[in-house]
Design an enzyme around this catalytic site. Structure first.
Site, short mmCIF file in Angstrom:
data_model
loop_
_atom_site.label_atom_id
_atom_site.label_comp_id
_atom_site.label_asym_id
_atom_site.label_seq_id
_atom_site.Cartn_x
_atom_site.Cartn_y
_atom_site.Cartn_z
N ASP A 15 -41.56 -39.98 -21.39
CA ASP A 15 -40.33 -40.36 -21.96
C ASP A 15 -40.61 -41.23 -23.16
OD1 ASP A 15 -38.88 -38.47 -20.44
OD2 ASP A 15 -37.75 -39.80 -19.47
N HIS B 244 -28.67 -51.37 -33.46
CA HIS B 244 -28.19 -52.27 -32.38
C HIS B 244 -29.27 -52.74 -31.51
CE1 HIS B 244 -25.70 -52.30 -28.30
NE2 HIS B 244 -25.73 -53.57 -29.12
N GLU C 195 -17.60 -59.43 -35.26
CA GLU C 195 -17.24 -57.73 -35.11
C GLU C 195 -15.98 -57.84 -35.46
OE1 GLU C 195 -19.13 -54.98 -32.36
OE2 GLU C 195 -20.16 -55.96 -34.37
N ASP D 112 -25.89 -66.92 -44.59
CA ASP D 112 -24.94 -67.24 -43.85
C ASP D 112 -23.98 -67.68 -44.77
OD1 ASP D 112 -23.15 -68.00 -41.59
OD2 ASP D 112 -24.80 -67.69 -40.48
N SER E 272 -22.26 -53.52 -31.85
CA SER E 272 -22.42 -53.05 -30.69
C SER E 272 -21.46 -52.02 -30.26
CB SER E 272 -22.71 -54.10 -29.43
OG SER E 272 -21.31 -54.82 -29.55
N VAL F 104 -22.88 -59.87 -38.49
CA VAL F 104 -21.74 -60.77 -38.57
C VAL F 104 -20.82 -60.67 -37.72
CG1 VAL F 104 -21.87 -60.91 -41.21
CG2 VAL F 104 -20.42 -59.11 -40.38
N MET G 265 -27.81 -63.67 -32.86
CA MET G 265 -28.31 -62.10 -33.30
C MET G 265 -29.37 -62.06 -34.50
SD MET G 265 -27.83 -60.17 -30.55
CE MET G 265 -28.54 -58.54 -31.25
N LYS H 164 -16.93 -57.00 -41.91
CA LYS H 164 -18.24 -56.14 -42.16
C LYS H 164 -17.87 -55.35 -43.64
CE LYS H 164 -19.18 -55.83 -37.26
NZ LYS H 164 -20.63 -56.28 -37.24
#
Length: 724
Positions: A301, A459, A411, A352, A438, A409, A333, A416
């Protein structure tokens, strides 16, 4: 030169024979029929002509020395094949034994990687010289495939290094070692800088050691550190199985146990009987189901994925390399994404809201680089070059020239959408824009873009520098060129890419959530939290569901659930209620214990750093479930695994998953699905699709519709199909 297919024979004027392994049917030398026939003919010829031979050098015509066992054949071995399989293994061992007892010095000249069976060939030689090839790896990684070294590797390393050193440094860890490490461990004797020096050293050693023997074939030989009958060693012997049990946490890993048994039992008998013991354990593992799961996932796999099975055609979309990556958000992240990108030589713009925050994010890379320098894994100069690749900023104009921008950034759809517009205002039309979300569907996020065909999901998993997987999510309008570039970038930063279609929670987050919720469901039913966490460990999961929810934070989990409820309500749908929902609400609202970040969740996090289950959870535990019976505990383990595999099968049925390989590798590398299962869809194969459906129906009748198998599984069971 004598023509033996797969083994070239060349003899010099000094009577030294060089055997060059060169399988004409394969890119690498492996233990297949070609090799076995070649070795049989070669050993027979050596015995016939040994009177005039001064010594033997074993080397390779391939880039690698020898790749190992024939996994295509191994994965087909079944219990009914055991007698024939064991006989073939014994015959191979006899050939290697014939080589090392020929009465002539034998040197392995390893020009490249020697793993598994390749190293076992070298171990049957009297002396091992390796070329100082930075790409070469050495070791016995069979344990990672649910096997043990079956061509004498356990028996020889134990007699070379001693029981403890062989087990701890080579056999149970299964490490792939670079040449210097392999020499320090003791599985390589010497290093050469050039192929010419390697062959010269090999010939010099033969001349200097005309009567070479293996240590264990010499009179008076004793195993370094003692055998199990040595009093000083015997005192510590009980600690070996105890430590092993602690490491595997009671999970279904037969290979480490078999390795330990082979090492201990083999050390109590003569060498040839020890080889028989090793052969029996190897046959048991090779013909068992667990090794099939390991081999399918970690070889077939994984190989399928890394070779680009999920990538659009390279003929249409040539391999692409990113030169400049923008990363939005310098939090946990974002800073990790910036680090792995810079480590791959890519220029990075880390942005940022404030320059101070961006610089803090860059500091994360500085910290990791300093650690590498302190351990001698990188020079100060090289570290400075990598750090210089990252530009910290709060100005979107600095993103100009980026060919890929990854937003990491908060959620929030609104945030976004805002950064998407700002990025596209300063970047070229060819820009690939990726979201690290995510859970939020990519198709919805892409509506903020003027070029939704260039919009995709990347992700990552935390911590980014350690987690090997990246889940690539295609939105409804994502085109193949964008997917190809995203796939290539993931390989460029040395991660493993899986490709899935858009969905709420995609694949990994969606399935991962079921594992966590099932653990809380068990707590809501009255089970002891310690039993729940232990059940997860014994099922093979790296962390228990309660501990994971503390890490994720229950407030965030609840926020995602409520947003999902709102979104589904707009579609006229709803989330099926689970007992876990009310309990999580209670933890957040009544007890104010949302997770580790606040120092209080299902666990307490005292100043000494050793977490422990919160005593207040006892209020949920009922007397009849405080100490689960063996049957109940087995069912807890089963539920945690079944719940994930059922959801993975739903993802496959709905087209979220594009391939079985993506499901299996994604579940192991991204979610931590128990490796012995081979992944979430392979686990269904392991149980048997029909049996899995039957048991899932039983669990659904007992615990609810969340365990109901999707129609896909019922259809497969009826047709006798499996996941391929």
């Amino acid at each position: 030169m004598t023509d033996i297919i797969g083994m070239h024979w060349a003899e010099d004027a000094d009577g030294i024979v060089t055997l060059t392994m060169d399988d004409p049917t394969s890119e690498a030398n492996i233990m297949n029929d070609v090799f076995e026939k070649a070795l049989t003919q070669t050993v027979a010829k050596l015995k016939e002509e040994k009177a005039r031979i001064k010594g033997i050098i074993v080397t390779s015509a391939k880039k690698t020395f020898f790749a190992g066992g024939d996994l295509t054949a191994l994965i087909q071995a079944k219990p009914e094949h055991a007698p024939i399989f064991e006989q073939k293994v014994s015959e191979l061992k006899a050939l290697l034994r014939g080589l090392e007892t020929l009465g002539k010095p034998v040197v392995a000249a390893m020009n490249g990687t020697a793993l598994g069976g390749g190293l076992e060939i070298a171990l049957s030689c009297h002396h091992r010289i390796a070329l100082n090839n930075p790409k070469a790896e050495f070791g016995l990684p069979e344990v990672s495939l649910g096997l043990l070294p079956g061509a004498g590797g356990v028996i020889r390393t134990v007699r070379m290094l001693g029981i403890q050193n062989a087990l701890m440094n080579v056999l149970l860890k299964g490490d792939r070692m670079k040449v210097a490490k392999a020499k320090s461990v003791g599985i390589i004797d010497d290093i050469a800088e050039t192929p010419e020096e390697m062959m010269a050293k090999a010939k010099a050693w033969i001349v200097a050691n005309p009567s070479a023997q293996q240590p264990w074939d010499k009179q008076g030989y004793k195993i370094p550190g003692g055998s199990p009958s040595t009093p000083s060693f015997a005192m510590n012997l009980p600690a070996f199985p105890a430590n092993l049990q602690k490491q595997i946490k009671g999970a279904n890993y037969p290979a480490p146990k078999a390795i330990l048994c082979t090492a201990i039992e083999g050390a109590q008998v003569d060498f040839d009987n020890a080889l028989k013991i090793e052969g029996r354990y190897f046959t048991s593992l090779a013909c068992g189901k667990e090794s099939k799961n390991f081999i399918k996932a970690f070889f077939f796999d994984l190989q399928k994925i890394n070779k680009g099975a999920s990538r659009p055609s390279k003929e249409t979309y040539p391999v692409w390399k990113s030169k400049k990556v923008g990363v939005l958000g310098a939090g946990m992240m974002g800073q990790g994404i910036a680090y792995v990108s810079a480590m791959s030589g890519i220029e990075v713009v880390l942005l940022d809201m404030s320059l101070e925050a961006a610089e803090r994010g860059k500091g994360y890379t500085q910290k990791l680089l300093d650690k590498r320098v302190s351990k001698g894994r990188m020079t100060k100069e090289a570290a400075a070059e990598k750090l210089a690749l990252i530009k910290a900023t709060n100005d979107f104009a600095d993103l100009a020239g980026c060919d890929l921008v990854i937003e990491a950034v908060f959620e929030s759809r609104e945030i976004k959408a805002d950064v998407t517009k700002k990025v596209e205002a300063v970047c070229d039309a060819e820009l690939v824009f990726a979201s690290n979300t995510s859970t939020l569907p990519i198709t919805g996020l892409a509506t903020a873009s003027v070029r939704p065909q260039n919009f995709i999901g990347l992700h990552f998993f935390s911590p980014v520098d350690k987690m090997p997987l990246v889940e690539i999510i295609c939105g409804e309008k994502t085109n193949d060129e964008t997917l190809a570039k995203a796939f290539d970038y993931v390989l460029q930063i040395k991660k493993t890419p899986i490709v899935v279609n858009d969905s709420r929670g995609f694949f990994t987050s969606r399935v991962f959530g079921t594992f966590c919720m099932e653990g809380v469901n068990m707590l809501a039913e009255g089970f002891n939290p310690l039993s729940i966490e232990q059940a997860a460990a014994q099922a093979g999961m790296p962390v228990g569901p309660l501990a994971i929810l503390d890490e994720v934070n229950m407030e965030l989990t609840r926020k995602v659930r409520k947003q999902t409820q709102i979104d589904l309500a707009a579609e006229g749908k709803e989330i099926p209620t689970e007992p876990a929902f009310a309990l999580i609400d209670k933890m957040c609202d009544e007890f104010k214990r949302p997770g580790k970040k606040e120092g209080m969740g299902f666990y307490d996090y005292p100043a000494d750093g050793k977490k422990r289950i919160w005593s207040g959870l006892s209020q949920f535990v009922t007397a009849d479930k405080k100490q689960p019976s063996t049957v109940e505990f087995t069912e807890l383990k089963e539920r945690l695994l079944y719940r994930q595999s059922i959801e993975a099968a739903r993802c496959y049925q709905e087209g979220v998953l594009r391939s079985v390989a993506d499901a299996n590798i994604g579940s192991i590398f991204g979610i931590g699905m128990a490796p012995w299962t081979g992944g979430q869809l392979q686990y269904i194969n392991y149980i048997g699709v029909a049996e899995f459906v039957k048991r899932a129906d039983e669990l659904a009748a007992k615990f609810g519709e969340r365990f109901a198998p999707p129609q896909l599984l019922r259809d497969m069971a009826a047709k006798g199909e499996t996941f391929q």
